[in-house]
Design a protein around this motif. Sequence first.
Motif, PDB file in Angstrom:
ATOM      1  N   PHE A  16       0.842  -1.212   0.000  1.00 19.79           N
ATOM      2  CA  PHE A  16       0.000   0.000   0.000  1.00 19.79           C
ATOM      3  C   PHE A  16       0.873   1.256   0.000  1.00 19.79           C
ATOM      4  CE2 PHE A  16      -2.052   3.315   2.610  1.00 19.79           C
ATOM      5  CZ  PHE A  16      -3.155   3.588   1.804  1.00 19.79           C
ATOM      6  N   LEU A  20       0.663   4.360  -2.737  1.00 14.66           N
ATOM      7  CA  LEU A  20       0.393   5.748  -2.355  1.00 14.66           C
ATOM      8  C   LEU A  20       1.560   6.661  -2.739  1.00 14.66           C
ATOM      9  CD1 LEU A  20      -1.255   7.958  -1.161  1.00 14.66           C
ATOM     10  CD2 LEU A  20      -0.816   7.067   1.128  1.00 14.66           C
ATOM     11  N   LEU A  21       2.765   6.142  -2.623  1.00 17.62           N
ATOM     12  CA  LEU A  21       3.937   6.916  -3.036  1.00 17.62           C
ATOM     13  C   LEU A  21       3.844   7.275  -4.517  1.00 17.62           C
ATOM     14  CD1 LEU A  21       6.415   7.897  -1.514  1.00 17.62           C
ATOM     15  CD2 LEU A  21       7.571   5.758  -2.115  1.00 17.62           C
ATOM     16  N   LEU A 204      12.987   6.040   4.042  1.00 23.95           N
ATOM     17  CA  LEU A 204      12.287   7.071   4.813  1.00 23.95           C
ATOM     18  C   LEU A 204      12.532   6.945   6.304  1.00 23.95           C
ATOM     19  CD1 LEU A 204       8.932   7.162   2.813  1.00 23.95           C
ATOM     20  CD2 LEU A 204      10.620   9.000   2.937  1.00 23.95           C
ATOM     21  N   HIS A 211       8.420  13.220  14.001  1.00 24.54           N
ATOM     22  CA  HIS A 211       8.022  14.322  13.125  1.00 24.54           C
ATOM     23  C   HIS A 211       7.509  13.877  11.770  1.00 24.54           C
ATOM     24  CE1 HIS A 211      10.659  16.472  15.996  1.00 24.54           C
ATOM     25  NE2 HIS A 211       9.702  17.344  15.894  1.00 24.54           N
ATOM     26  N   PHE A 212       7.534  12.581  11.529  1.00 25.90           N
ATOM     27  CA  PHE A 212       7.062  12.070  10.240  1.00 25.90           C
ATOM     28  C   PHE A 212       6.398  10.725  10.531  1.00 25.90           C
ATOM     29  CE2 PHE A 212       7.719  10.077   6.007  1.00 25.90           C
ATOM     30  CZ  PHE A 212       7.108  11.049   5.228  1.00 25.90           C
ATOM     31  N   SER A 213       5.092  10.659  10.333  1.00 24.44           N
ATOM     32  CA  SER A 213       4.347   9.513  10.864  1.00 24.44           C
ATOM     33  C   SER A 213       4.396   8.230  10.043  1.00 24.44           C
ATOM     34  CB  SER A 213       2.896   9.915  11.138  1.00 24.44           C
ATOM     35  OG  SER A 213       2.244  10.261   9.933  1.00 24.44           O
ATOM     36  N   PRO A 214       4.521   8.275   8.689  1.00 25.31           N
ATOM     37  CA  PRO A 214       4.352   7.008   7.954  1.00 25.31           C
ATOM     38  C   PRO A 214       5.582   6.102   7.976  1.00 25.31           C
ATOM     39  CG  PRO A 214       4.634   8.818   6.400  1.00 25.31           C
ATOM     40  CD  PRO A 214       4.632   9.428   7.771  1.00 25.31           C
ATOM     41  N   LEU A 237      12.572  15.940   7.295  1.00 20.16           N
ATOM     42  CA  LEU A 237      12.326  15.852   5.851  1.00 20.16           C
ATOM     43  C   LEU A 237      12.951  17.030   5.102  1.00 20.16           C
ATOM     44  CD1 LEU A 237      10.986  14.339   3.527  1.00 20.16           C
ATOM     45  CD2 LEU A 237       8.835  15.469   4.094  1.00 20.16           C
ATOM     46  N   ILE A 258      12.957   5.334  -3.231  1.00 20.59           N
ATOM     47  CA  ILE A 258      12.329   5.722  -1.972  1.00 20.59           C
ATOM     48  C   ILE A 258      11.691   4.469  -1.396  1.00 20.59           C
ATOM     49  CG2 ILE A 258      10.650   7.257  -0.874  1.00 20.59           C
ATOM     50  CD1 ILE A 258      11.172   9.210  -3.105  1.00 20.59           C
ATOM     51  N   HIS A 261       7.975   3.201   2.962  1.00 23.44           N
ATOM     52  CA  HIS A 261       6.862   4.115   3.200  1.00 23.44           C
ATOM     53  C   HIS A 261       5.687   3.332   3.785  1.00 23.44           C
ATOM     54  CE1 HIS A 261       3.527   6.872   1.468  1.00 23.44           C
ATOM     55  NE2 HIS A 261       4.080   7.485   2.484  1.00 23.44           N
ATOM     56  N   PRO A 263       2.370   4.373   5.432  1.00 21.46           N
ATOM     57  CA  PRO A 263       1.383   5.380   5.869  1.00 21.46           C
ATOM     58  C   PRO A 263       0.197   4.735   6.598  1.00 21.46           C
ATOM     59  CG  PRO A 263       1.225   5.001   3.491  1.00 21.46           C
ATOM     60  CD  PRO A 263       2.264   4.048   4.010  1.00 21.46           C
ATOM     61  N   ASP A 265      -1.965   5.613   8.943  1.00 16.31           N
ATOM     62  CA  ASP A 265      -3.279   6.249   9.074  1.00 16.31           C
ATOM     63  C   ASP A 265      -4.059   6.196   7.770  1.00 16.31           C
ATOM     64  OD1 ASP A 265      -3.232   6.975  11.784  1.00 16.31           O
ATOM     65  OD2 ASP A 265      -1.974   8.713  11.337  1.00 16.31           O
ATOM     66  N   MET A 266      -3.348   6.344   6.651  1.00 15.75           N
ATOM     67  CA  MET A 266      -4.013   6.279   5.349  1.00 15.75           C
ATOM     68  C   MET A 266      -4.542   4.865   5.085  1.00 15.75           C
ATOM     69  SD  MET A 266      -3.893   9.376   4.178  1.00 15.75           S
ATOM     70  CE  MET A 266      -4.043   9.903   5.890  1.00 15.75           C
ATOM     71  N   ARG A 268      -5.402   2.663   7.427  1.00 14.60           N
ATOM     72  CA  ARG A 268      -6.565   2.456   8.307  1.00 14.60           C
ATOM     73  C   ARG A 268      -7.787   3.163   7.738  1.00 14.60           C
ATOM     74  NH1 ARG A 268      -4.780   5.309  13.291  1.00 14.60           N
ATOM     75  NH2 ARG A 268      -6.637   4.542  14.349  1.00 14.60           N
TER      76      ARG A 268
END
Lengths: 281, 281
Positions: A16, A20-21, A204, A211-214, A237, A258, A261, A263, A265-266, A268
């Motif tokens: 996923f 999304l990336l 990542l 400071h960066f959640s995913p 970042l 990259i 990744h 994410p 919350d996305m 869920r």
Amino acid sequence: MNMPQWQGGDEPAYSFGSELLRWLAPPHDGPEETVAVPEPDGSSPPVSRGIKWCAALLSQARAAREAIERHAPDRIVTLGGDCLVDLAPMAYLSRRYGEKLGVLWLDAHPDVMSAAEFSHAHAHVLALLLGRGDEAFTAEVPRKLDARRVMIAGMQGWNADEDLILKELGIRHIPPAVLADSSRPILDWIETEGITHLAVHFDLDVLDPAHFSPLLFNRPGMPEGAFDGIEQGRMQLDQVVRLLKEIGAAVDMVGLAIAEHLPWDMLRLRNSLAELPIMKS
Amino acid sequence: MNMPQWQGGDEPAYSFGSELLRWLAPPHDGPEETVAVPEPDGSSPPVSRGIKWCAALLSQARAAREAIERHAPDRIVTLGGDCLVDLAPMAYLSRRYGEKLGVLWLDAHPDVMSAAEFSHAHAHVLALLLGRGDEAFTAEVPRKLDARRVMIAGMQGWNADEDLILKELGIRHIPPAVLADSSRPILDWIETEGITHLAVHFDLDVLDPAHFSPLLFNRPGMPEGAFDGIEQGRMQLDQVVRLLKEIGAAVDMVGLAIAEHLPWDMLRLRNSLAELPIMKS
């Protein structure tokens, strides 16, 4: 190249994260390939030669190589997926640019373990590119990287196994604090080694999870202390963006992967939306 | 219906939040409309009758009404955008289903202020639907909602202005703790009022910002205490999903608007990717 590979970290959410990336990435006018990766079906990972999902990972690395060779590009952007997605792109760029190529490995971890230390192959990839590790995977790297033209950046700590391997391979590294305000150490390395073409591995997880959640470390529902002893990223970042822009002005950036990744919350939210009654009608 | 409206909260990021919500939503086979919303250009908000971006918001509400009327649907899913995106869908459903319609307002805030109290119209929308507030907007609601068939759910606190208006309008509300483990109070209200068709307004800020990151209160770079005195949500995403599934089994869910999606990390990542040298070539 899109590579929704999840087996290297044995974590279905990487798939996923890759999709999304791709949605987040700017439009481009080059060719685009998506490496086919089987959907996770909840089965427990088959282990070969100490590596979880070994056969699938090898088959996907070969499919990625074939996808790249179909176009023989000058530059490759790879959207992962777990860190192992960078095996085929780096191997290709190494062959193409030889001693002109430098590799900047932005990561909180060195990715130099092998099956003897850890069964998740996403932690093996940099060593594989230097020729250390499972032979079926190192065979995918016809021209090994030269440790002098590899730099790990943003790594604050590492374990005892990694310490031995880093010394054995002779890989240098720069801690995050040094790069917070200055790109100078990287620019100096580029100049000293005569690097004119650069491939960047951007894990990542080099970023600070506060400071960066995913990121893996923000996986919801984990018990207190689940990630104790695992090094977490410290960079911001905007520091990484500044670093890559300043480097990009000095050298031809021919590769960028990259990876990692996640994410949460996305994911869920997507799963929740799909469960709502009116969405199904 | 996609409605990337950002002016109701005077926050450009709502537009991105709406686009990403559409990407996250499951596929559907109904018609789909996207209301045209001008991109933010950094100019300061024009204020009319005490409402920021008043003219644009009114024009977009009318465009949304026209988009809905083109299809005269039985059900509407609306992906916002700020909370005001729900004006036209709720107004349409009120006309279509009349006294059979109940409105469940899942929100940490009552959205009942008017220009006298607050210049951001996303905090006005529920009052407008009941006929209180700016006349140009209430004129977009030919059949006002009946307060008996409106229930605010998940609201823990409200200010003195809101308290007076809630009493004046006679709107009931249920705190989040009561709904954490049970949907019973909502099901009882549905039964008592003879509701057979339900429209749900799901303001994501009903969720606890400590457990769900893409919310206003997690805006990066805000000074300490910037949101002091503003009520924050207390519900968990899985509680809301359970609630909506249990309600959906009891009633025909004919409307769902999802609002206030502000995925800050995804926005930062998108903007960062677009700045990287290799991404531009």
